[in-house]
Design an enzyme around this catalytic site. Structure first.
Site, PDB file in Angstrom:
ATOM      1  N   ARG A  80       2.154 -11.563  10.029  1.00 49.44           N
ATOM      2  CA  ARG A  80       1.457 -12.832   9.717  1.00 49.44           C
ATOM      3  C   ARG A  80       1.324 -14.037  10.625  1.00 49.44           C
ATOM      4  O   ARG A  80       0.447 -14.630  10.796  1.00 49.44           O
ATOM      5  CB  ARG A  80       1.547 -13.337   8.247  1.00 49.44           C
ATOM      6  CG  ARG A  80       0.425 -13.793   7.289  1.00 49.44           C
ATOM      7  CD  ARG A  80       0.842 -14.114   6.453  1.00 49.44           C
ATOM      8  NE  ARG A  80       2.518 -15.026   5.908  1.00 49.44           N
ATOM      9  CZ  ARG A  80       2.416 -15.294   4.501  1.00 49.44           C
ATOM     10  NH1 ARG A  80       1.688 -14.705   3.292  1.00 49.44           N
ATOM     11  NH2 ARG A  80       4.008 -15.251   4.717  1.00 49.44           N
TER      12      ARG A  80
ATOM     13  N   ARG B 162       0.039   0.164   2.950  1.00 48.05           N
ATOM     14  CA  ARG B 162      -1.443   1.206   1.840  1.00 48.05           C
ATOM     15  C   ARG B 162      -2.449   1.156   2.578  1.00 48.05           C
ATOM     16  O   ARG B 162      -2.770   1.170   3.694  1.00 48.05           O
ATOM     17  CB  ARG B 162      -0.768  -0.452   0.881  1.00 48.05           C
ATOM     18  CG  ARG B 162       0.374  -0.533   0.435  1.00 48.05           C
ATOM     19  CD  ARG B 162       0.559   0.236  -1.210  1.00 48.05           C
ATOM     20  NE  ARG B 162       1.482   0.135  -1.274  1.00 48.05           N
ATOM     21  CZ  ARG B 162       2.504  -0.296  -1.258  1.00 48.05           C
ATOM     22  NH1 ARG B 162       3.361   1.208  -0.428  1.00 48.05           N
ATOM     23  NH2 ARG B 162       3.346  -0.292  -2.084  1.00 48.05           N
TER      24      ARG B 162
ATOM     25  N   ILE C 159      10.491  -2.844   7.381  1.00 45.28           N
ATOM     26  CA  ILE C 159      10.380  -1.497   8.012  1.00 45.28           C
ATOM     27  C   ILE C 159       9.990  -1.157   9.555  1.00 45.28           C
ATOM     28  O   ILE C 159      10.188  -0.439   9.797  1.00 45.28           O
ATOM     29  CB  ILE C 159       9.230  -0.486   6.550  1.00 45.28           C
ATOM     30  CG1 ILE C 159       9.564  -0.722   4.953  1.00 45.28           C
ATOM     31  CG2 ILE C 159       8.214   0.308   7.466  1.00 45.28           C
ATOM     32  CD1 ILE C 159       8.744  -1.002   4.554  1.00 45.28           C
TER      33      ILE C 159
ATOM     34  N   GLY D 183       6.695   8.478   2.159  1.00 50.29           N
ATOM     35  CA  GLY D 183       6.867   7.605   2.297  1.00 50.29           C
ATOM     36  C   GLY D 183       8.572   7.676   2.336  1.00 50.29           C
ATOM     37  O   GLY D 183       9.822   7.200   3.108  1.00 50.29           O
TER      38      GLY D 183
ATOM     39  N   GLY E  83       8.575  -6.450   9.576  1.00 55.15           N
ATOM     40  CA  GLY E  83       9.614  -6.935   8.575  1.00 55.15           C
ATOM     41  C   GLY E  83      10.669  -5.889   7.999  1.00 55.15           C
ATOM     42  O   GLY E  83      10.770  -5.238   9.932  1.00 55.15           O
TER      43      GLY E  83
ATOM     44  N   HIS F 187       1.000  10.381   0.674  1.00 53.92           N
ATOM     45  CA  HIS F 187       2.291   9.033   0.039  1.00 53.92           C
ATOM     46  C   HIS F 187       3.916   9.822   0.026  1.00 53.92           C
ATOM     47  O   HIS F 187       4.150   8.969  -0.885  1.00 53.92           O
ATOM     48  CB  HIS F 187       1.876   8.592  -1.147  1.00 53.92           C
ATOM     49  CG  HIS F 187       2.197   6.849  -1.106  1.00 53.92           C
ATOM     50  ND1 HIS F 187       1.297   5.736  -1.935  1.00 53.92           N
ATOM     51  CD2 HIS F 187       3.382   6.000  -0.812  1.00 53.92           C
ATOM     52  CE1 HIS F 187       1.614   4.729  -1.345  1.00 53.92           C
ATOM     53  NE2 HIS F 187       3.002   4.386  -0.733  1.00 53.92           N
TER      54      HIS F 187
END
Length: 313
Positions: free
Chosen positions: A169, A228, A148, A277, A146, A275
């Site tokens: 996807r 994630r 990012i 980012g 996407g 975490h």
């Protein structure tokens, strides 16, 4: 328009907010700044525990928009049933691309070039040289192509990688080339030196990186996760790391925060960042611009940006 807007940043510090709404500052304090039932536009506090950010939802009986300041909205999904029908849920596309892509490259280069080992050697006063892998001439896969993922590719290009394989996807074509569907992963993984995960957490991507995925990665490959934690099956990753067949650089983990005694801390070949980012100096100005634009659109009854879903649809 007269409506209550809850903001996690002080309204008087955000340039460009439209006139009309009643702005209230709430960043997770125990007391609400106003009656939640009057809130029409709720901006979720950033980097605040989920129970805190989700606490107002059952009382937001008149809310029309829920705006996150994070790229992912997975933490909201279990609580959406507490919202009225027709609420638009928007993410922060455009806010985190630069900083997350920077970290993806930082983790990749640090892991390949052995920076964690250099830091430990420095602490011991030791001069340890030797050859290390380079990012140049490598094949890199981006899983989750996407905004990012695209920003990560922007930053890979100057490093003279041999090839970038894009996976999402569903298949599509971009100006840079094809995007492969997840179903192509088994055939593509053996070709890849570095796998960078930047996909949202959904039912489809939870444990996407399982034992089968990891087994297909080539010997010596590096897994980088800026997506994630639950995208990766932690037990399967630990099994692959144990014999040093692959390495990993993780900005996110499952569980998170990672408990002090968790085996990931001491697994061989792992670099862990907590975490980080999104939270950089790039966050605040981009978040303020997004909020000013979204609220201007809301007041003028124009289409909102970044609508991920509408409740009840």
């Amino acid at each position: 328009m007269t409506a209550d807007v809850w903001l996690p940043l002080p309204p008087d510090e955000i340039d460009g907010l439209p006139e009309g709404p009643r702005y209230h500052y709430w960043n997770g304090a125990e007391e609400y700044p106003a009656d939640p039932a009057d809130c029409a536009f709720y901006v979720v506090p950033y980097m605040t525990p989920d129970p805190v950010t989700l606490r107002p939802l059952p009382e937001l009986t008149g809310v029309q928009v829920v705006q996150t300041l994070s790229a992912g909205v997975d933490f909201l999904l279990p609580a959406l049933g507490q919202l009225p029908t027709g609420v638009r849920v928007c993410n922060a596309r455009g806010v985190h691309e630069a900083s997350t892509a920077e970290l993806a490259l930082t983790l990749t280069l640090s892991a390949l070039r052995g920076v964690p080992g250099f830091v430990r050697a420095q602490d011991r006063g030791e001069w340890n040289g030797g050859f290390r892998p380079s990012l140049a001439d490598r094949t890199v896969m981006i899983v989750g192509y996407g905004s990012i993922g695209s920003a990560i590719e922007d930053r890979l290009v100057p490093f003279e990688v041999t090839r970038v394989i894009r996976v999402a996807r569903s298949a599509r074509t971009t100006e840079r080339g094809p995007v492969h569907p997840f179903t192509d992963l088994p055939a593509l993984l053996p070709e890849v030196d570095v796998v960078i995960l930047s996909t949202p957490l959904t039912d489809t991507t939870r444990h996407l990186v399982d034992a089968g995925f990891l087994a297909r990665m080539k010997d010596g490959a590096l897994l980088v996760n800026v997506a994630r934690g639950p995208v990766v099956e932690t037990k399967a990753l630990l099994a692959e790391l144990a014999d040093g067949r692959i390495t990993a650089a993780l900005d996110v983990t499952d569980p998170e925060p990672l408990p002090r005694e968790h085996p990931l801390w001491t697994a061989p070949g792992v670099l862990i960042s907590p975490h980080v980012g999104g939270p950089t100096s790039a966050f605040r100005p981009r978040a303020e611009r997004l909020l000013a634009d979204q609220l201007t659109r809301f007041v003028n009854r124009e289409p909102l940006r970044n609508v991920i879903l509408t409740t009840g649809s």
